[in-house]
Design a protein around this motif. Structure first.
Motif, mmCIF file in Angstrom:
data_model
loop_
_atom_site.group_PDB
_atom_site.id
_atom_site.type_symbol
_atom_site.label_atom_id
_atom_site.label_comp_id
_atom_site.label_asym_id
_atom_site.label_seq_id
_atom_site.Cartn_x
_atom_site.Cartn_y
_atom_site.Cartn_z
ATOM 1 N N THR A 228 -60.148 -4.402 -55.928
ATOM 2 C CA THR A 228 -59.734 -3.127 -56.642
ATOM 3 C C THR A 228 -60.013 -1.984 -55.656
ATOM 4 N N GLY A 229 -60.978 -1.943 -54.556
ATOM 5 C CA GLY A 229 -61.187 -0.922 -53.847
ATOM 6 C C GLY A 229 -59.712 -0.742 -52.879
ATOM 7 N N VAL A 230 -59.251 -1.947 -52.416
ATOM 8 C CA VAL A 230 -58.071 -1.841 -51.822
ATOM 9 C C VAL A 230 -56.850 -1.414 -52.622
ATOM 10 N N HIS A 231 -56.821 -1.881 -53.491
ATOM 11 C CA HIS A 231 -55.840 -1.312 -54.566
ATOM 12 C C HIS A 231 -55.907 0.128 -54.820
ATOM 13 N N THR A 232 -57.218 0.795 -54.823
ATOM 14 C CA THR A 232 -57.482 2.085 -54.919
ATOM 15 C C THR A 232 -57.040 2.959 -53.861
ATOM 16 N N MET A 233 -57.255 2.479 -52.665
ATOM 17 C CA MET A 233 -56.336 3.051 -51.472
ATOM 18 C C MET A 233 -54.997 3.161 -51.194
ATOM 19 N N MET A 234 -54.502 1.844 -51.932
ATOM 20 C CA MET A 234 -53.042 1.757 -51.889
ATOM 21 C C MET A 234 -52.240 2.835 -52.915
ATOM 22 N N VAL A 235 -52.965 3.021 -53.944
ATOM 23 C CA VAL A 235 -52.664 3.876 -54.885
ATOM 24 C C VAL A 235 -52.450 5.193 -54.389
ATOM 25 N N LEU A 236 -53.757 5.701 -53.809
ATOM 26 C CA LEU A 236 -53.817 7.028 -53.272
ATOM 27 C C LEU A 236 -52.650 7.298 -52.061
ATOM 28 N N GLU A 237 -52.380 6.232 -51.431
ATOM 29 C CA GLU A 237 -51.444 6.314 -50.442
ATOM 30 C C GLU A 237 -49.973 6.370 -51.118
ATOM 31 N N GLN A 238 -49.726 5.867 -52.028
ATOM 32 C CA GLN A 238 -48.497 5.923 -53.016
ATOM 33 C C GLN A 238 -48.413 7.378 -53.289
ATOM 34 N N ALA A 239 -49.524 7.737 -53.970
ATOM 35 C CA ALA A 239 -49.723 9.270 -54.647
ATOM 36 C C ALA A 239 -49.276 10.380 -53.441
ATOM 37 N N GLU A 343 -47.442 6.525 -61.802
ATOM 38 C CA GLU A 343 -46.325 5.695 -60.930
ATOM 39 C C GLU A 343 -47.030 5.310 -59.647
ATOM 40 N N ALA A 344 -47.776 6.065 -59.111
ATOM 41 C CA ALA A 344 -48.407 5.626 -57.748
ATOM 42 C C ALA A 344 -49.510 4.687 -58.116
ATOM 43 N N ASP A 345 -49.989 4.525 -59.219
ATOM 44 C CA ASP A 345 -50.851 3.210 -59.745
ATOM 45 C C ASP A 345 -49.802 1.918 -59.700
ATOM 46 N N ALA A 346 -48.708 2.017 -60.332
ATOM 47 C CA ALA A 346 -47.783 1.029 -60.572
ATOM 48 C C ALA A 346 -47.199 0.479 -59.055
ATOM 49 N N LYS A 347 -47.164 1.586 -58.070
ATOM 50 C CA LYS A 347 -46.565 1.169 -56.624
ATOM 51 C C LYS A 347 -47.786 0.855 -55.679
ATOM 52 N N GLY A 348 -49.063 1.162 -56.229
ATOM 53 C CA GLY A 348 -49.973 0.654 -55.301
ATOM 54 C C GLY A 348 -50.585 -0.671 -55.309
ATOM 55 N N ARG A 349 -49.667 -1.501 -55.125
ATOM 56 C CA ARG A 349 -49.760 -2.969 -55.117
ATOM 57 C C ARG A 349 -49.188 -3.713 -54.099
ATOM 58 N N THR A 350 -49.589 -4.701 -53.606
ATOM 59 C CA THR A 350 -48.868 -5.678 -52.441
ATOM 60 C C THR A 350 -47.417 -5.963 -53.068
ATOM 61 N N GLY A 351 -46.577 -5.740 -52.503
ATOM 62 C CA GLY A 351 -44.995 -5.953 -52.743
ATOM 63 C C GLY A 351 -44.590 -5.156 -53.726
ATOM 64 N N TYR A 352 -45.286 -4.092 -54.357
ATOM 65 C CA TYR A 352 -44.735 -3.226 -55.365
ATOM 66 C C TYR A 352 -44.455 -1.782 -54.727
ATOM 67 N N GLU A 353 -44.553 -1.753 -53.522
ATOM 68 C CA GLU A 353 -44.524 -0.254 -52.865
ATOM 69 C C GLU A 353 -43.198 0.347 -52.956
ATOM 70 N N ASN A 354 -42.308 -0.292 -53.000
ATOM 71 C CA ASN A 354 -40.901 0.126 -53.166
ATOM 72 C C ASN A 354 -40.122 0.026 -54.479
ATOM 73 N N SER A 355 -40.839 -0.255 -55.556
ATOM 74 C CA SER A 355 -40.503 -0.676 -56.742
ATOM 75 C C SER A 355 -39.735 0.495 -57.407
ATOM 76 N N SER A 356 -38.949 0.359 -58.543
ATOM 77 C CA SER A 356 -38.512 1.557 -58.979
ATOM 78 C C SER A 356 -39.298 2.322 -59.961
ATOM 79 N N ASP A 357 -38.970 3.554 -60.279
ATOM 80 C CA ASP A 357 -39.685 4.437 -60.833
ATOM 81 C C ASP A 357 -39.025 4.489 -62.642
ATOM 82 N N GLU A 358 -38.616 3.338 -63.115
ATOM 83 C CA GLU A 358 -37.874 3.402 -64.266
ATOM 84 C C GLU A 358 -38.859 3.658 -65.431
ATOM 85 N N LYS A 359 -40.183 3.636 -65.428
ATOM 86 C CA LYS A 359 -40.891 3.663 -66.586
ATOM 87 C C LYS A 359 -41.241 5.543 -66.614
ATOM 88 N N THR A 360 -41.220 5.901 -65.288
ATOM 89 C CA THR A 360 -41.070 7.292 -65.120
ATOM 90 C C THR A 360 -40.082 8.051 -65.694
#
Length: 405
Positions: A228-239, A343-360
């Protein structure tokens, strides 16, 4: 009386980085000399003046002595006999201890230029360990200059760890901590700031709610990164990739605090972590005296980010009610910030960094459809009082239904 440009202006010029602020140190002058030249005094702890025309800051050269714990635990000596070298040796990092005179000549007694070229953040002297605020400043510089390849010198990291171990960071006042956090959130790579704080042990002291996320597992199905901590840092990076707004980045940072208190027997599931996280977010914001707009968005993202992920499962009425809870119709910019953090939460996961923003895009479309409903038309139809609000909701639900099909 001699005037030198110091600090960030010299550092960033040498890095070919845009210079934002110019700071100056004045050697061989007294307070009376500055006042006689119509400089305006603004310093609380030591004499700092604003130039009568440019309004840039000019500080008298000074020395300092540690007399108590914390950022304010210093005595300052300011006089005309304080030299440039005396002033520079009290600065935090060698790259900030370079001075430039009015003719463009550089003074670099602590080899800051060498460290700039080597991309190293290194303390100037042992006095570094006297000021706990420098732990946050170094972490912030590490974030700001991460893309330039800067790293922290081992001996400087050891001093930072020592400051933490001796409880010095505990003496920092909340307002000063928040000021550094907010500045870090505005930098290019804000997640580096929190990683450095964790490395030296300061994160556990200043933001234990974030520290306790590390080591907490999540379902691999949804979170290939697991931790979860790694995820949080990834989410911040995406934000940071999605928005320059520090308020969005702050909300992204805190959105999963509830997972830090999930009972271990329930791991890797985190049922109701959104509602459990709300009081934790509120506690962080109260402790650091975070501004209201930051607090409001962080609370909304924490409580409702799963609704964003489940938009395809939500009923039309639920979407309209969520828009109302988010106050989207009165505060559309905050709603947009909510979407970006989610959206940053959705993309802040391994393999999802460049996923689409369809939900947004779907949420934006639903909001735009609902926002087209005109209250005046409802009033013109003869509805009054509470019936207006009820009809407004009904028509908004209908508009969302049309939008989604």
């Amino acid at each position: 009386m001699k005037i030198y440009k110091v600090g960030g202006a010299v550092r960033d010029k040498l890095l070919d980085r845009k210079v934002v602020d110019h700071d100056y140190v004045v050697v061989g002058a007294t307070v009376e000399d500055m006042l006689a030249l119509d400089y305006t005094p603004v310093g609380k702890d030591f004499p700092v003046f604003l130039h009568p025309q440019t309004h840039e800051e000019y500080a008298l050269a000074r020395t300092e002595r540690k007399v108590a714990k914390g950022y304010h635990g210093f005595e300052f000596y300011v006089a005309a006999d304080v030299s440039l070298e005396d002033d520079l040796v009290r600065r935090d990092l060698t790259i900030n201890a370079i001075a430039e005179d009015e003719a463009g000549n550089l003074y670099d007694p602590h080899h800051g230029i060498d460290d700039l070229n080597a991309r190293v953040l290194r303390h100037v002297s042992p006095s570094f360990a006297e000021d706990p605020l420098r732990v946050l400043r170094v972490a912030r510089f590490a974030a700001r200059y991460f893309s330039y390849g800067f790293t922290i010198a081992d001996e400087t990291m050891a001093m930072m760890q020592c400051l933490v171990e001796h409880d010095e960071v505990d003496a920092l006042v909340a307002e000063r901590v928040w000021q550094e956090v907010e500045k870090a959130l505005s930098d290019d790579n804000p997640w580096i700031f929190f990683q450095v704080l964790r490395q030296c042990g300061a994160l556990a002291r200043l933001l234990p709610e974030i520290e306790q996320l590390f080591g907490v597992p999540q379902s691999k199905q949804w979170h290939p990164e697991i931790d979860t901590g790694v995820h949080t840092m990834m989410v911040l990076e995406q934000a940071a990739r999605l928005s320059n707004e520090s308020v969005v980045r702050f909300a992204a940072l805190l959105h999963d605090l509830g997972k830090g208190i999930t009972p271990k027997e329930e791991w890797p599931r985190h049922i109701a972590h959104e509602s459990r996280g709300v009081p934790l977010v509120r506690a962080v914001c109260e402790r650091l005296k975070v501004p209201k707009n930051y607090t409001a968005l962080a609370l909304l993202v924490t409580e409702f980010h799963l609704n964003y992920h489940r938009i395809d499962e939500l009923k039309n009425a639920t979407i309209v009610d969520l828009l109302s809870r988010l106050d989207a119709f009165r505060r559309p910019q905050r709603f947009e910030h909510f979407l970006l953090a989610c959206e940053a939460d959705a993309k802040g996961r391994t393999g999802y960094e460049n996923s689409s923003d369809e939900k947004t895009q779907r949420f934006r479309a639903c909001f735009q459809a609902a926002d087209q409903v005109n209250t005046k038309d409802i009033v013109a139809q003869g509805f009054k009082g509470q019936d207006i609000a009820e009809q407004l909701r009904i028509k908004r639900i209908a508009a969302v239904k049309v939008c989604r099909h």
